[in-house]
Scaffold this motif. Structure first.
Motif, PDB file in Angstrom:
ATOM      1  N   PHE A   4     -77.797 -17.989 -91.505  1.00  0.00           N
ATOM      2  CA  PHE A   4     -77.497 -18.790 -90.319  1.00  0.00           C
ATOM      3  C   PHE A   4     -77.516 -20.269 -90.700  1.00  0.00           C
ATOM      4  O   PHE A   4     -78.265 -20.673 -91.588  1.00  0.00           O
ATOM      5  CB  PHE A   4     -78.530 -18.549 -89.213  1.00  0.00           C
ATOM      6  N   LYS A   5     -76.701 -21.059 -89.999  1.00  0.00           N
ATOM      7  CA  LYS A   5     -76.683 -22.507 -90.191  1.00  0.00           C
ATOM      8  C   LYS A   5     -76.665 -23.189 -88.834  1.00  0.00           C
ATOM      9  O   LYS A   5     -76.176 -22.646 -87.846  1.00  0.00           O
ATOM     10  CB  LYS A   5     -75.445 -22.938 -90.990  1.00  0.00           C
ATOM     11  N   LYS A   6     -77.160 -24.427 -88.824  1.00  0.00           N
ATOM     12  CA  LYS A   6     -77.138 -25.238 -87.604  1.00  0.00           C
ATOM     13  C   LYS A   6     -75.740 -25.826 -87.389  1.00  0.00           C
ATOM     14  O   LYS A   6     -74.994 -26.053 -88.347  1.00  0.00           O
ATOM     15  CB  LYS A   6     -78.133 -26.391 -87.724  1.00  0.00           C
ATOM     16  N   ILE A 130     -76.803 -21.360 -85.440  1.00  0.00           N
ATOM     17  CA  ILE A 130     -78.059 -21.703 -84.772  1.00  0.00           C
ATOM     18  C   ILE A 130     -77.742 -22.758 -83.715  1.00  0.00           C
ATOM     19  O   ILE A 130     -77.257 -23.838 -84.048  1.00  0.00           O
ATOM     20  CB  ILE A 130     -79.109 -22.247 -85.767  1.00  0.00           C
ATOM     21  N   SER A 132     -79.066 -25.423 -81.143  1.00  0.00           N
ATOM     22  CA  SER A 132     -80.298 -26.215 -81.043  1.00  0.00           C
ATOM     23  C   SER A 132     -80.399 -27.074 -79.799  1.00  0.00           C
ATOM     24  O   SER A 132     -81.352 -27.824 -79.643  1.00  0.00           O
ATOM     25  CB  SER A 132     -80.422 -27.123 -82.275  1.00  0.00           C
ATOM     26  N   GLU A 136     -74.933 -27.549 -77.220  1.00  0.00           N
ATOM     27  CA  GLU A 136     -74.383 -26.598 -78.187  1.00  0.00           C
ATOM     28  C   GLU A 136     -74.203 -25.227 -77.551  1.00  0.00           C
ATOM     29  O   GLU A 136     -73.219 -24.533 -77.825  1.00  0.00           O
ATOM     30  CB  GLU A 136     -75.281 -26.519 -79.427  1.00  0.00           C
TER      31      GLU A 136
END
Length: 182
Positions: A4-6, A130, A132, A136
């Motif tokens: 997973f990435k932001k 992800i 946050s 988003e």
């Protein structure tokens, strides 16, 4: 282990001064030039996020809200708003700034669907997203709504009978003249 990435890991900003060579016949910046910049930033954003070569699969509506003048500083901001299995929706916002007064105008926004590719040119999995912030989350749901709406329209388009009596009669509501030879 899941990957997973932001959203922040995908963000790209591109600024460019608009030159006379970018203008159309009316002296405004050519829409095609802006579309080219949008495609470039969508590629960069999706590739940065996925770590893969990415291609443009589709572009949602691009509404040119206000013309861009020669001499303005155009800034494009992008981020991944949605990540599927192999595709991503990249949101792009375009503004122009009068560099002498500092006044900023929103010129357009659009959404590019990008697909990650492996070395053999096959679609390749992308990291999960992800979220946050509530902003988003809103952007993710907006992308999901556009994806679902597009799927619904495809089903309707596949089943609609354009030659039915009802469909042909409905054309009377438009600025056309129907002249079909039997």
């Amino acid at each position: 282990m899941e990957n997973f990435k932001k959203v922040s890991d995908s963000r790209i900003t591109l600024s460019q001064l608009m030159l006379p060579s970018h203008s159309n016949f009316s002296g405004k910046i050519h829409g095609g030039y802006i579309l080219s910049l949008m495609d470039q930033i969508a590629f960069a954003c999706a590739s940065k996020y996925s770590g893969k070569y990415c291609v443009t699969a589709s572009v949602d509506t691009v509404d040119f809200l206000s013309p861009i003048e020669v001499g303005k500083l155009v800034t494009l901001k992008s981020s991944v708003n949605y990540a599927g299995r192999t595709s991503m929706v990249v949101g792009i916002r375009v503004t122009s700034q009068d560099i002498q007064t500092g006044k900023i105008k929103h010129c357009n926004s659009s959404y590019f669907t990008m697909v990650a590719k492996d070395e053999d040119g096959n679609s390749s999995p992308v990291p999960g997203l992800i979220l946050s912030s509530l902003e988003e989350v809103r952007r993710f749901y907006d992308a999901l709504r556009r994806i679902n709406s597009k799927k619904e329209h495809q089903v309707i388009d596949e089943t609609f009978d354009y030659s039915s009596k009802e469909a042909l009669q409905n054309l009377q509501n438009f600025n056309i003249k129907l002249k079909i030879n039997p």
